[in-house]
Structures are given as C-alpha cells and as structure tokens.
Design a protein around this motif. Structure first.
Motif, PDB file in Angstrom:
ATOM      1  N   ALA A 114       0.945  -1.253  -0.038  1.00  0.00           N
ATOM      2  CA  ALA A 114      -0.066  -0.042   0.045  1.00  0.00           C
ATOM      3  C   ALA A 114       0.697   1.133  -0.021  1.00  0.00           C
ATOM      4  O   ALA A 114       0.227   2.388   0.398  1.00  0.00           O
ATOM      5  CB  ALA A 114      -0.922   0.126   1.014  1.00  0.00           C
ATOM      6  N   ARG A 143      -1.453  -3.500  -3.674  1.00  0.00           N
ATOM      7  CA  ARG A 143      -2.902  -4.157  -3.489  1.00  0.00           C
ATOM      8  C   ARG A 143      -3.953  -3.663  -4.390  1.00  0.00           C
ATOM      9  O   ARG A 143      -4.110  -2.592  -4.777  1.00  0.00           O
ATOM     10  CB  ARG A 143      -3.327  -3.781  -2.009  1.00  0.00           C
TER      11      ARG A 143
ATOM     12  N   ALA C 113      -2.799  -0.811   6.555  1.00  0.00           N
ATOM     13  CA  ALA C 113      -3.523   0.119   5.595  1.00  0.00           C
ATOM     14  C   ALA C 113      -3.843  -0.841   4.180  1.00  0.00           C
ATOM     15  O   ALA C 113      -4.921  -0.255   3.538  1.00  0.00           O
ATOM     16  CB  ALA C 113      -2.935   1.159   4.841  1.00  0.00           C
ATOM     17  N   ALA C 114      -3.042  -1.959   4.104  1.00  0.00           N
ATOM     18  CA  ALA C 114      -3.635  -2.808   2.940  1.00  0.00           C
ATOM     19  C   ALA C 114      -3.629  -4.093   3.452  1.00  0.00           C
ATOM     20  O   ALA C 114      -3.922  -5.101   2.667  1.00  0.00           O
ATOM     21  CB  ALA C 114      -2.456  -2.939   1.913  1.00  0.00           C
ATOM     22  N   VAL C 142      -8.174   2.253   5.783  1.00  0.00           N
ATOM     23  CA  VAL C 142      -7.241   1.420   4.886  1.00  0.00           C
ATOM     24  C   VAL C 142      -6.950   2.365   3.627  1.00  0.00           C
ATOM     25  O   VAL C 142      -7.712   3.455   3.510  1.00  0.00           O
ATOM     26  CB  VAL C 142      -8.076   0.020   3.968  1.00  0.00           C
ATOM     27  N   ARG C 143      -6.250   2.081   2.680  1.00  0.00           N
ATOM     28  CA  ARG C 143      -5.686   2.905   1.712  1.00  0.00           C
ATOM     29  C   ARG C 143      -6.811   2.968   0.572  1.00  0.00           C
ATOM     30  O   ARG C 143      -7.060   1.917   0.011  1.00  0.00           O
ATOM     31  CB  ARG C 143      -4.755   2.293   0.786  1.00  0.00           C
ATOM     32  N   GLY C 144      -7.200   4.192   0.213  1.00  0.00           N
ATOM     33  CA  GLY C 144      -8.096   4.460  -0.660  1.00  0.00           C
ATOM     34  C   GLY C 144      -7.343   5.372  -1.933  1.00  0.00           C
ATOM     35  O   GLY C 144      -6.546   5.889  -1.526  1.00  0.00           O
ATOM     36  N   VAL C 152      -9.674   5.409   4.062  1.00  0.00           N
ATOM     37  CA  VAL C 152     -11.002   5.187   4.242  1.00  0.00           C
ATOM     38  C   VAL C 152     -11.195   4.538   5.210  1.00  0.00           C
ATOM     39  O   VAL C 152     -10.748   3.119   5.770  1.00  0.00           O
ATOM     40  CB  VAL C 152     -11.439   4.299   2.994  1.00  0.00           C
ATOM     41  N   LEU C 153     -12.021   4.909   6.224  1.00  0.00           N
ATOM     42  CA  LEU C 153     -12.246   4.168   7.620  1.00  0.00           C
ATOM     43  C   LEU C 153     -13.338   3.124   7.254  1.00  0.00           C
ATOM     44  O   LEU C 153     -14.450   3.562   6.837  1.00  0.00           O
ATOM     45  CB  LEU C 153     -12.636   5.487   8.429  1.00  0.00           C
TER      46      LEU C 153
ATOM     47  N   PHE D 145     -10.289  -3.977  -1.228  1.00  0.00           N
ATOM     48  CA  PHE D 145      -9.550  -5.153  -1.497  1.00  0.00           C
ATOM     49  C   PHE D 145      -9.793  -6.411  -0.604  1.00  0.00           C
ATOM     50  O   PHE D 145      -9.582  -7.573  -0.789  1.00  0.00           O
ATOM     51  CB  PHE D 145      -8.040  -5.049  -1.442  1.00  0.00           C
TER      52      PHE D 145
END
Lengths: 321, 321, 321, 321
Positions: A114, A143, C113-114, C142-144, C152-153, D145
């Motif tokens: 990420a 990812r 995060a991923a 997480v990564r968005g 992104v919660l 993901f």
C-alpha cells in the motif's frame, strides 16, 4: 536474481541454486527467515537456512540475497548474505531500515503493498541516511481489487522511480502476479520498461514447495526465460530499452557501468554493472560497489530536490520531463 | 491506433492524422463525443467532429475509431467510424453495450477503472450476445492510490485476458499513466507482454490540447516510438513475445491471421491480422474481419467454461496453466 | 483512549493528559517512538518520552498506551506502558508480534493500511500463540484513492470482526480520516456500529503539534464529544447499539463484564469491562484482565473454525449469520 | 427508502411494499431496469416492472424511486417514478445525467465504485446544469481489496459531502456491505454520521430473490431496524447527530425543513423536509420540493468555490473547517 521462496532443505536448495546458476543468474535468492501471514505456516529454517544459503553460495559462486525481519538478526544475516532484503511488509519498519543502513552490505528494499512511490523513496532515505548508499528498490505489486492476480504489478513505477532517483530498480514478477504462468510475460515487460534487474522465484519442484509454489518457475522454464531475456537484451541495449545506452548515459555520472559490456543485462538478470554478478566472491560484496560513488555524497539532497537522476533510456532524451 | 484525445479543429486533426499515418499507425483515433468529468470542460465537437474524422480518414486512408456514449448516437457514429469505442466510464452501460452489439462495426471496449477482468469479459458478453463478434478488449489502467500516475496500468491483465478469452487485447498507455513521458516504456512493455495492439494519444501540439495534452505524444516522439516498436517486433515475433508464433498458433482456429506476414505488429500497431490495417478502405471495415470465424459460434460458451483460448506465446507452450 | 499523537514536551503532554482525564477518558495515548514516513520528520522522544508518559499516568491516574516498533525496545516499553501498541505499519512485523506476545501487557494491534480482515486476525494469532490473550483490534482506515480523507475508515470491519473473533474492536477515527473536523461524526458512527472503544488524538494546541496536528481534537472539542458519546451510550446500551446488552450476552462466556454497569461505554471510551479503566493502577494492568478466561484456552481454534463469537448486538439476535 | 432490489412479481413486490410502508418508510424502491454484471442474469421486468411499481405506489401511498439506465427510457421512467435513480455504474454516463437533468423529478445519484467525492459532485453538476435542482447524493461503497464485504462503505463521505455541498446525502448500506447481517449497524452508523436518509433493500423472502437476496433484509428485521432508528433519532435530533439541529440551522437557507417536526428522520428514513414523504401523492412529486430554493440560483458556483454549505451538526459549529 533467482531462487526459491524459502530454503526448505539442502537438496531442494542446491537443486534450485544449480539451476539458476546454470541459467546464468547473477544472484541466488532464498528465504531463511520467512514472513508468513499465518503463524501456522512454515516460518523458514532461520539460522540453519542461512548456513545452507552460504553453502549454496560457495557451491555455485553466486552471491546470496535473503530477507531479514528482526533488528536483532541483522548482524547474523549480514554475515552470511551478500545482499540484505527488507520485505514489503517491513518497508516502513523504520528501526530495521536504520539497522540495515548501518551495514556494509547492499539492501534490497521491496515496496509495500500500500506504499506510494514517494513513501518507498522516503523509506530508502532511512537506509541512505545511516550511511549505506547501496539500496536497490524493488517493485513487487500493490494491493488491488481483482482476484485474478495476487497483486497489481505496477510497472509504471519503473520509469517513475528512474526519474526520481538514481537508485537501481528491480521487479519481482513472481510475487507481483502470484502465478508462474504470468511471470515470463511480466519479466519481459519489466525489462523493456527499464528495470535494472528481476527477482524471480525458481523451485526445483514447485508442486512440493512449502510456500508460494504456484508462483515459482521450474528450472526448465527459468532457463528458457533467461534465453529469452538474453535475446531481447541486445536489442534493448542497442535500440529500445537501452540497458547499454542507459548505462552509457549514466557512465558519465556513475562508476558502476565501468567495463560492462553492452547488453549484459540478463547475465545476472541485473545489469552487470549495477549489481554484483557471478564474478564476485559469494557473501563478500564490497560496499559501495553498487550505485557507489554517485550516491553517498548527496543522494538525499537530490531526492529532496525532486531531481530526475536517470534518463528513461531513449524516452527522456526526447521528452522533456 | 493513435490520434488526438479529442477532435478540436480541422487543422489540428489533420496534422495529427498525417503524423500517425506517416509513422505507420493502422487506425486513427479521435474523440467527437468526449466524456468529461466536469460539465464545464470541453465536451467535444459532436457530429461535426465525426465529419472531420471521416475527412481525416479519407485523407490518410486510415480507418477511424471514436467513442460513442449515448445509445441514441450509435447509428450516427457507426456510419462514420470503422470501430466504435465504448469508454471505461461506460463499460457497464449495458444498454449501450447491447446497442453496439447490434452494429456491424467492431467495438473497442475499455476496461472500467474499478472493473475486474471478469467484469470486463462479462461486459464483452453483452456485445457478443447481440451478434457482434468483433470485440477488442482494452486495458487502460485501474484506480490506484498513488498520485504519481493517473491510473495503475495493469499489464498482467494481458496474459490473464489472453488466457481466458480469444478476443484481441490492446493497451492504452496514455490514459493508463497520464504522462507522455511514461508512455514509450509502457507501450514497449505492453507489446512484449503480449498485447495485440496499442492505443496512443498523439497531438500535433500537446501544449495546446483542450484535453489531456500532458499525456499526448508529439508526432516526433510517436514516430520514434513506432521505429522502436518495429525494431522490437521481429524479435518478439521470432523469439520472445511471439506475435507471429501466437498468430500461427491461432491461425488454426482463426482466419484473422491469413496472409499476414509474421511480426507485422507495429505496422498498424495492431497485428495486421487481428485488426483492420491500412489496406482496408476507411470507414468500411467488413464485419467478421476481426476474430471472425472463431467467435460467433460459441465464444460465450468458451468464456463460460473458463477455457484458455490463446496461448501466452512461448509461456503457455511450456507452463501448464 | 485519547491523547496526543506524539509526546513533545512535559507541558504539552500534561495539558493533554489533564484534558482527556477531565473529559472522562479511560486511557492516555501518546507516542514516544514515532514511526514517521520521512527520516527527517520528528521521530519522537524515545525513552525520555516513555518517562514523561509514566509521569502523566501517575498525575492523572490514567493507564498509558504507547507504540513499540523495535523488538529490542519491547521490555523497556512494557515497563512503562499499560498497553503496548503495534502500529499499522508493523501489523505484519512478525518478530515484533511474537515479542509483544511474550509480555504480560495487553496489546493494541492496528490494522495495516492494505491488510484484509483475515490478515489482521492472523496477525493477532501471532500474539495469542505466544500466550498473551489480551489483544485489542483497531480499525484505522485502509488505503483508498480519494484524497478527501487520509484513509478510508472501514467501519463495516466492526461487525465483521465481532462476528469472527471474541477480541475487542476499537476504532481510530483520527488517523482514519486525517481531519479533526470529521472525527466526531466518525466516532459516533463507530460507537453505534458496535465498536468497543475509540482511539482519539487530542492535543493541547493542535496548531503547534509536531505531527498530525490537523487530525487532533482540541481539549474543548474532545470534552464536547465525550458528553455526546455519553448521551448516546445509554440509548445504545438500552436499545440500539447494545453495549450493555452485548456485554450481558457475552457475560455468560466472559468474565470481562463482571461488575460493569450497563452502558458504561464512554466512561473509558472502552467499555469498562473489556479494558482497564481509570480504577486500575497505571502501568500495572493484570494480564488476563481483558478478554481473559474465554481466550487463552482455545481462541485460535475458534478463529480457525470461523466461529462467530460475539453477537452484533441486536442484529445477530435476529439475523442468522 | 426501502424495497426490493428488483421487481420480480406482483406478489413479491406488494408484500415488500406493504412491509416497508407498514414500518414507516417514506419511499419505495424497486428495480424495473436492472444493471447486471452478466448478460445472463435476470435483467428486470422493464416497462412491466414500472407498471407494477406504480400499482404498489398507489396501494401504499409511497412514492417510488427506480433506476433508469438508457437515455431513451428517461421519459417513460419519469412518468412512473417519483424519483429517478442513476446507478453507480452510470455515475459518469454524461448523456444520461443531462437527460435526467431535464426532467422535473428528483434524481438519486449513486457514487461510482471508483469515483472520488469530487467526481461525484461534478457528476451532480451535469444534472444541476440542465436545470434540475433536486439531486440526492448516495454513498454506496467504493471498490476495496477485502472480500469480507462487497464494497468498502465510505461513511466519512457523509461529513465530506455535507461540507462541500448543500445537496442531501443518503447511504445505501445494502450494496455497501453486500450482507444483510451488516446492514443494521451500518444504517445506524450512517444516521449518526449525518446522513439525510438511507436506501435499504427489503425483500419479502430474501432466499428467493432473483438478485442480491443475501443483502436484503426481511420485513421483520427491517421493521425492527426502523424502531431502532426511531428511538435513536430524537437523541440525534436533540443532542448528537442533530438532524433537527442541522435542519434548523439550514432552515435559514432552505425551505425544505419548513413545518417538519424535529427528529422526524426515520419516519421516511429521509428527513421529512428533505424528500417527499408519505403525504405526497405517489408519482407526483413537485419539482423544487427538495433542496429547492437554495440550489438553482447558484449551486454550482458554490460548489466551484469550494464552500461548505452545511454544518456537520454540532461538529462544525465548534471546529473551524
């Protein structure tokens, strides 16, 4: 760079090592300490694995790259390996980055799943800042949402990284795709996109592998791929992907291409000038050998300034960044 | 396939068309109806743009590919264009897919930015099911988190799509990266990874472009890239990426390679056998010319069955899927 | 749990500690060892920071949670902190997970995060397997692809985690959104979605913070938010999000709710039964206090079996999983 | 807003409609034209489905919201439905946006799975620019993901959208999670995070549904959830999530809250003032009823200027944006 995902036994390791050496790879990879998602998966042989890797290195003459995960293990691993690998899960393990930055061995730093390219370069800064100028950046997939492949191999990271950093860039199509049958096409693509090297999983018998067997090439396929890359390389060197041309261009700034024949890319899968090839004594890679003279003095300044230290072969000669 | 993102004026279009024709491209692309994120951006010239494209086609002898966004415009666009493009934003605009499926022109279907490969193939099914067998799949990047590039160009989609579908696969490195300076390396990478063609934005003067100028190549760079791809192609055809070998393999099932010289990939950027090349009358591409005979009868059955209709060149000959 | 991102000075730390204690928080958070993307950013005060945290804990009576990044620092941090935090960048730092698993202090494990939810649970297994049953899972985004928020919660992770694991689940809306002004609405949302606690950044003067000031609440806003959560909690406890009801349900299996008043959620932001509240001596949290009796014996078996150990309050009483 | 994913038969539709009306929902949703990933999936009943929806509307007194996918169908759908839905796959189908922008019915615009918040607002601009001021924005999850949920429901989009636009914001937890058992917690979370309404799938017998049955609530669960939301709402209205407070604040600028009792949120799941509630004749929603007077005159200017037209309830009263 090629070899099994994990060191499993003397027999399997030696078989893989002989195969990758025979096919002309420049480094042997193999995991002694394995980061595994589940605590119940095979975790590697640890220091015994390091010892087997050292034996395989002596046997084949290939230097060894292996992963280190724990700051406490860094001295031990540095003793046995020619190149220290920091895995993608540890790309932002900052104490580990600092610790490998204090070693005299080159560090292979894999991009986190990420992590932005900026974050990868800043992680490399942690190593450089401790005085170790020999960092190799590795794209191994980010990812994504599509289950067709294990990760999304971001090959555009190659020209982006070349533009922003003088550090060599390699690609791991084995983890990046997760399927052996997609590895050859992605290996070729990475090469013509400007990668300085490839990291490919090879296993003497993928079906028996304790980890990631489905993404490992057999020795036969690997040998065939090496022939392929060899045939493609001269054309790249001469006209298109410009390994040689790029090296020549860089030669004015970097000692690492001195004396390297054009198009020697696939010999060690890494261009002979940028990473230790087979003619180096295993486990004894002199520090500074790699991007050497051009990095220590002010690499982070250059990174900070957003300079584009390397031409993307023919492209940047023509297209203003 | 190359040309400007949008048709802006007769002069700019003709300049770009002449350039791509001169460099040996096989199709001219240009947007008359432009999907733009903001309603205040330039929206294209509409039917006037179609007319200019038809003129540019006659002038250069290149067939034209242009986007259609509205079911109501399909007949008009089909009248002027040799290939109908469904853009990534409309990949799951099912009424539009059905409507282009009822036309006799080939359809270029771009993958949506959040679409899985499975979803792309199912979108193609909407077109095939209406009776149009000529669908060209286009990878153009998926949404990612790194601002370095506009999208993440998913080149591994090429071998995955080849494995799952007999439809030709092309790649758009212009949208996929969003920066002209990354386009050549990604174009080369796509080619050696097995793409059947490339879709590249070329603008007579990118700095003046009303849309996406930063990702368009100048005519000079495009010509240089074409030379590059030409030089790389024979090697691919002969040894590595096996355009010719793959075509030969496919020839047993498909008429599309009939009479095509091996390694002719870059002539039309698409392999001459798989898509209309310059020898076709502009705007008059016979239906069924493309993947023709091998698709109509049971393509969806094959898709459903998860069969792998095309070898990934040398790879699949050796690696069991 | 609330407090500053990093310990910067005695004055700022004490001001924040007094504020969060006054507002009724149950734990004080603060970073002594800070993982920073760039090596040039403020890296934390290290052991001096730990000492200041211990002083703040004595002053306020609040136990302290702080991050540990290096296996070599674990004993030192465990000496000063009541709860050991493993940050999202280290979620798959397996040697670190094993090391904190050998301590007698609870571990707050943040999702990478991923990382998928499955990967988070497997990372928790590394800790549980070493004998430490007190793991608190933390969703922190997480990564968005959207730059509007830092991450992104993923609040749906709350019911998913509750379904798959008996471990308490908390949410960090400060890192999850990256902007103080979105924290209150996400804190409320997390609470009614079933979170067992919240981790919120509070700084005496966010504008002066050396790191992440833009995502820290002022003491005033934090106090107001605590009042808010207090008012919402009884309704949750009684009718809707069922903190008390859920605790009652769990009480049959878990000693952690013994003696806890219903609806006590916001007192320590964590439900009093599941984590050490203010009545515990700082830095002296008895092991096994947390999900205690119900975890050690066979938690991983239950995880492996895919059992759903906790009802999602009213939802699961009605909806068959 | 609640109802089945697709209209399947008179009996099933009426059963669902009666259930959602009985539970107090304000609108009935149901798909006549269904966008389906595969052309072999059930595609909806088309105009017959519209007719059944109109009957269900008359029967229950609930206005109907249904999706339109084809520009050519817009007049027909506008004739039968009170609210026109543009689905996430068509968020950037610009001809469709323009066409619904020319109708006098409100438009429910769902965020695309890969769309940024900025892109959603720009898509809304296409509708507003044609003269239709009644656009309802809907968060329904972005591509992620983790296979645990169908999408990642981005609840932080609620405060972000409220900050940037005066348009009402609703949330679809059914598509957003893809599993009925996660819907109630996400519905509550969306409500306290500031959503103006919810879009929930309810099916008389989810196990028999022709599409997305696993994400539909039974009438019993839906009724229970409505009671829950009703109980939570007054507290939100009074103290916490401030539906009423926010409405009062907005009342100075917007006629939509006129005459609405505070805290009436769950009556129609949408606050009574912002969308047509049960007291409106089905299928006959006066244009301009919705955000009405405050939008037409200069909404896009305000969007362009990046103004923050709505307070995030208590949060923004305190936290300077």
């Amino acid at each position: 760079m090629a070899g099994p995902c994990a060191v499993e036994s003397r027999e399997l390791l030696f078989a893989a090592a002989d195969a990758v050496a025979g096919a002309g790879a420049g480094l042997l990879r193999g995991g002694a300490f394995k980061p595994r998602t589940s605590p119940k998966s095979f975790q590697g042989l640890g220091s015994e694995g390091l010892s087997l890797l050292a034996q395989a290195s002596q046997r084949t003459g290939l230097p060894v790259v292996t992963e280190v995960m724990d700051t406490r293990d860094v001295p031990l691993v540095a003793e046995h390996a020619a190149v220290l690998q920091v895995g993608s899960r540890n790309m932002q393990n900052f104490p580990l980055l600092r610790e490998v930055g204090r070693q005299s061995k080159p560090v292979l730093l894999k991009r986190g799943a990420a992590a932005t390219i900026e974050e990868l370069l800043l992680a490399a800064e942690y190593i450089l800042q401790e005085g170790n100028p020999n960092v190799i950046l590795c794209e191994r997939g980010v990812r994504g949402f599509d289950p067709s492949t294990r990760y999304v191999l971001d090959l555009a990271a190659i020209p982006v990284l070349r533009e922003r950093s003088p550090l060599p860039v390699i690609v791991d199509p084995s983890h990046g795709t997760g399927h052996a049958r997609y590895v050859p096409s992605m290996a070729r693509a990475a090469m013509v996109a400007g990668a300085d090297g490839l990291l490919i999983e090879v296993h003497a018998n993928p079906a028996l592998a304790k980890c990631d067997g489905h993404q490992a090439l057999t020795p036969e396929i690997f040998a065939k791929l090496m022939v392929n890359l060899h045939e493609l390389a001269p054309l790249c060197g001469r006209v298109i992907c410009s390994v040689a041309a790029a090296d020549s261009a860089r030669a004015t700034r970097s000692p690492r291409t001195n004396g390297n024949p054009a198009g020697s890319f696939p010999a060690g899968i890494l261009p002979a000038g940028s990473l230790p090839a087979g003619n180096l004594p295993a486990g004894n890679l002199p520090a500074g050998n790699l991007p050497a003279g051009n990095l220590p003095a002010g690499s982070q300044d250059r990174l900070d300034a957003g300079q584009a230290p390397r031409p993307n072969s023919f492209d940047d000669e023509v297209i203003a960044p």
